[in-house]
Scaffold this active site. Sequence first.
Site, mmCIF file in Angstrom:
data_model
loop_
_atom_site.group_PDB
_atom_site.id
_atom_site.type_symbol
_atom_site.label_atom_id
_atom_site.label_comp_id
_atom_site.label_asym_id
_atom_site.label_seq_id
_atom_site.Cartn_x
_atom_site.Cartn_y
_atom_site.Cartn_z
ATOM 1 N N LYS A 22 0.832 -1.216 0.000
ATOM 2 C CA LYS A 22 0.000 0.000 0.000
ATOM 3 C C LYS A 22 0.862 1.260 0.000
ATOM 4 C CE LYS A 22 -1.282 1.641 4.019
ATOM 5 N NZ LYS A 22 -1.258 2.952 4.684
ATOM 6 N N ASN A 23 1.881 1.294 0.851
ATOM 7 C CA ASN A 23 2.646 2.527 1.004
ATOM 8 C C ASN A 23 3.629 2.770 -0.138
ATOM 9 O OD1 ASN A 23 1.201 3.067 3.257
ATOM 10 N ND2 ASN A 23 2.819 2.553 4.729
ATOM 11 N N ARG A 93 -4.253 11.125 4.679
ATOM 12 C CA ARG A 93 -3.174 12.111 4.634
ATOM 13 C C ARG A 93 -2.238 11.899 3.454
ATOM 14 N NH1 ARG A 93 0.262 12.853 7.191
ATOM 15 N NH2 ARG A 93 0.312 14.926 8.028
ATOM 16 N N CYS A 117 -3.680 13.036 13.160
ATOM 17 C CA CYS A 117 -4.599 11.924 12.956
ATOM 18 C C CYS A 117 -4.532 11.033 14.180
ATOM 19 C CB CYS A 117 -4.300 11.183 11.661
ATOM 20 S SG CYS A 117 -2.890 10.106 11.773
ATOM 21 N N ARG A 122 0.949 14.995 12.733
ATOM 22 C CA ARG A 122 1.677 14.607 11.513
ATOM 23 C C ARG A 122 1.897 15.835 10.630
ATOM 24 N NH1 ARG A 122 -0.803 9.106 9.298
ATOM 25 N NH2 ARG A 122 1.148 9.072 8.161
ATOM 26 N N PRO A 123 2.881 16.650 11.024
ATOM 27 C CA PRO A 123 3.134 17.878 10.264
ATOM 28 C C PRO A 123 3.671 17.582 8.868
ATOM 29 C CG PRO A 123 4.864 17.519 11.894
ATOM 30 C CD PRO A 123 3.843 16.440 12.113
ATOM 31 N N ASP A 125 5.790 20.113 7.472
ATOM 32 C CA ASP A 125 6.772 21.198 7.305
ATOM 33 C C ASP A 125 7.970 20.769 6.456
ATOM 34 O OD1 ASP A 125 7.017 19.586 9.794
ATOM 35 O OD2 ASP A 125 8.947 20.612 9.952
ATOM 36 N N ASP A 308 4.960 0.705 11.915
ATOM 37 C CA ASP A 308 3.739 0.064 11.396
ATOM 38 C C ASP A 308 3.594 -1.394 11.840
ATOM 39 O OD1 ASP A 308 3.167 2.447 10.186
ATOM 40 O OD2 ASP A 308 3.845 1.844 8.192
ATOM 41 N N ILE A 330 8.770 7.101 16.455
ATOM 42 C CA ILE A 330 8.276 7.787 15.247
ATOM 43 C C ILE A 330 6.989 8.560 15.567
ATOM 44 C CG2 ILE A 330 7.573 7.515 12.824
ATOM 45 C CD1 ILE A 330 10.399 6.562 13.235
ATOM 46 N N ARG A 400 -8.165 -0.185 5.100
ATOM 47 C CA ARG A 400 -7.300 0.823 4.476
ATOM 48 C C ARG A 400 -5.985 0.205 4.025
ATOM 49 N NH1 ARG A 400 -7.449 6.540 7.450
ATOM 50 N NH2 ARG A 400 -6.093 6.838 5.666
HETATM 51 N N1 EPU Z 1 7.449 14.630 10.425
HETATM 52 C C1 EPU Z 1 7.757 15.945 10.648
HETATM 53 N N2 EPU Z 1 7.623 16.821 9.603
HETATM 54 C C2 EPU Z 1 7.193 16.437 8.371
HETATM 55 C C3 EPU Z 1 6.888 15.094 8.153
HETATM 56 C C4 EPU Z 1 7.020 14.204 9.200
HETATM 57 O O1 EPU Z 1 8.146 16.320 11.742
HETATM 58 O O2 EPU Z 1 7.093 17.293 7.481
HETATM 59 C C5 EPU Z 1 7.607 13.641 11.501
HETATM 60 C C6 EPU Z 1 6.301 12.949 11.897
HETATM 61 O O3 EPU Z 1 5.597 13.694 12.863
HETATM 62 C C7 EPU Z 1 6.804 11.635 12.432
HETATM 63 C C8 EPU Z 1 8.032 11.350 11.573
HETATM 64 O O4 EPU Z 1 8.403 12.596 10.994
HETATM 65 O O5 EPU Z 1 7.228 11.786 13.761
HETATM 66 C C9 EPU Z 1 7.876 10.332 10.486
HETATM 67 O O6 EPU Z 1 6.748 10.638 9.692
HETATM 68 P P1 EPU Z 1 6.729 10.357 8.143
HETATM 69 O O7 EPU Z 1 6.635 11.640 7.405
HETATM 70 O O8 EPU Z 1 7.864 9.459 7.777
HETATM 71 O O9 EPU Z 1 5.354 9.580 7.989
HETATM 72 P P2 EPU Z 1 4.451 9.579 6.700
HETATM 73 O O10 EPU Z 1 5.338 9.672 5.525
HETATM 74 O O11 EPU Z 1 3.354 10.565 6.842
HETATM 75 C C10 EPU Z 1 4.506 7.009 6.219
HETATM 76 C C11 EPU Z 1 3.532 5.879 6.142
HETATM 77 C C12 EPU Z 1 3.017 5.549 7.525
HETATM 78 C C13 EPU Z 1 4.218 5.175 8.403
HETATM 79 C C14 EPU Z 1 5.224 6.326 8.412
HETATM 80 C C15 EPU Z 1 6.495 5.998 9.178
HETATM 81 C C16 EPU Z 1 2.518 6.081 3.959
HETATM 82 C C17 EPU Z 1 1.314 6.329 3.155
HETATM 83 N N3 EPU Z 1 2.423 6.242 5.279
HETATM 84 O O12 EPU Z 1 3.795 8.127 6.750
HETATM 85 O O13 EPU Z 1 2.183 4.396 7.366
HETATM 86 O O14 EPU Z 1 3.788 4.917 9.712
HETATM 87 O O15 EPU Z 1 5.608 6.644 7.053
HETATM 88 O O16 EPU Z 1 7.117 4.882 8.653
HETATM 89 O O17 EPU Z 1 3.551 5.693 3.428
HETATM 90 C C18 EPU Z 1 0.524 2.870 7.984
HETATM 91 O O18 EPU Z 1 0.689 2.294 6.892
HETATM 92 O O19 EPU Z 1 -0.139 2.371 8.925
HETATM 93 C C19 EPU Z 1 1.110 4.186 8.191
HETATM 94 C C20 EPU Z 1 0.682 5.045 9.109
#
Ligand code: EPU
Length: 420
Positions: A22-23, A93, A117, A122-123, A125, A308, A330, A400
């Site tokens: 999925k991811n 998201r 969420c 989940r910023p 930035d 995950d 994380i 999902r």
């Molecule tokens: N973060 C920031 N700033 C940003 C982005 C992220 O501070 O601009 C922080 C987040 O708050 C968090 C960390 O960085 O503490 C990691 O977040 P990340 O951005 O890597 O998460 P994501 O890309 O939004 C993806 C997966 C998630 C998985 C995370 C971590 C997808 C669609 N989603 O989310 O998958 O938990 O990486 O590996 O790829 C799931 O499948 O259940 C799921 C939540």
Amino acid sequence: MVRLKIQGGISLHGEVEISGAKNAALPIMAACLLTRERVQLHGVPRTTDVDMMVQVLQHLGMETNWVEAHTLVLRVVDDRGHTVPADCIEAMRASVCALGPLLARRGAGHLSKPGGCRIGARPIDAHLKGLRALGAKIVETDTTVTGSARELIGSEVDMSVPSGSTVLGTANVLSAAVLARGRTTIEHAAREPEICELAGFLNSMGAFIHGIGTGRLVIDGVRELHGTSFDIIPDRIETGTYLVAGAITGGDVLVRDAHPEHLGAVLQVLTSMGVELTEEAGGVRVRGNERFRRTDIVTESYPGFPTDMQAQVMALMCLAQGTSTVTERIFPERFKHVAELRRMGARIQSDGARVEITGVEDLAGVEVTASDLRASAALVLAGLAARGTTMVNEVEYIHRGYERIAEKLRGLGAAITEVA
Ligand code: EPU
């Protein structure tokens, strides 16, 4: 409300096939916005998050056709749209990863800001900082993000976040940099297999990305990308979940199409708990034990232990000998499953982002409520092992990320049914 009713205590036996990741599928689908040519994706999982991304892309002028059960053909037919619908962002998201492709290909992108969420804040930035570094003008209000760029220009971008690297942030910047003028270097790029898959996909469209699988991606921008046909890797988190299902029920399950090389930290933890795992030609075989050993996990960016898989392994810890610990680095608040596992008889103490789990002899089937995708999976796993009947309420989250989970578990002998 969708509910799953599980009669626990049945050992699982047989073979289960893993769906596509999925991811990986979500950012790859969004990256199809980068060309007007036809893209054919194989191994796309039939999950509700994928359906949501199909909706986003249709809204952005893309024609999408399922030509086989897991083969999706996508083609842009109208490239004038710039807005990711607010309800899509709210529901998923990952819709945010349309922003990079929109800026790169259409020169503008607009979305409402995704809030926090159920798994925590989940910023975005780091996404926006990266896109700005490529020359995009990004205007933020409290609730919206509007980006524009006459042309993106290769630059040095850093994708680090306090916990390591951002996964979708890397996806967004990478999917924009492929069409930027000149060379982009992404430092602290996420190394998750799903990001490698996205990079491989973009290269198959004619992009030049080097350093795939390392924390430093070097991208030489091209003027145009072309259509492609691409196979998506099996889902490592679904794989890990079925490995726990086999283990927690004391079963014997062959998880087909598993890619053990993507699951190093998970396999290591399961083995340390006494789960018997063997690599076979068609996948990974799991055999459960009478009682598991305690262990400690700390979630980290890849190749560390994946957040995950945290909830699912916690379900197993609930039945292990001794006291295990989970430290969530994380998403420090990703513990909604704890209260529900306690209701099933688990002994869990939490202290912020660190949780202590003292194993018990058995769990009891009760009515529990799911709160997010992986928490739902953990409750289903606990229910498979529990005495009596477990009813998991509000389990729609599970769809999902898990394709036909009840059907796949029934194929292994589980007594699990969906009830309205
Ligand atoms: N973060 C920031 N700033 C940003 C982005 C992220 O501070 O601009 C922080 C987040 O708050 C968090 C960390 O960085 O503490 C990691 O977040 P990340 O951005 O890597 O998460 P994501 O890309 O939004 C993806 C997966 C998630 C998985 C995370 C971590 C997808 C669609 N989603 O989310 O998958 O938990 O990486 O590996 O790829 C799931 O499948 O259940 C799921 C939540």
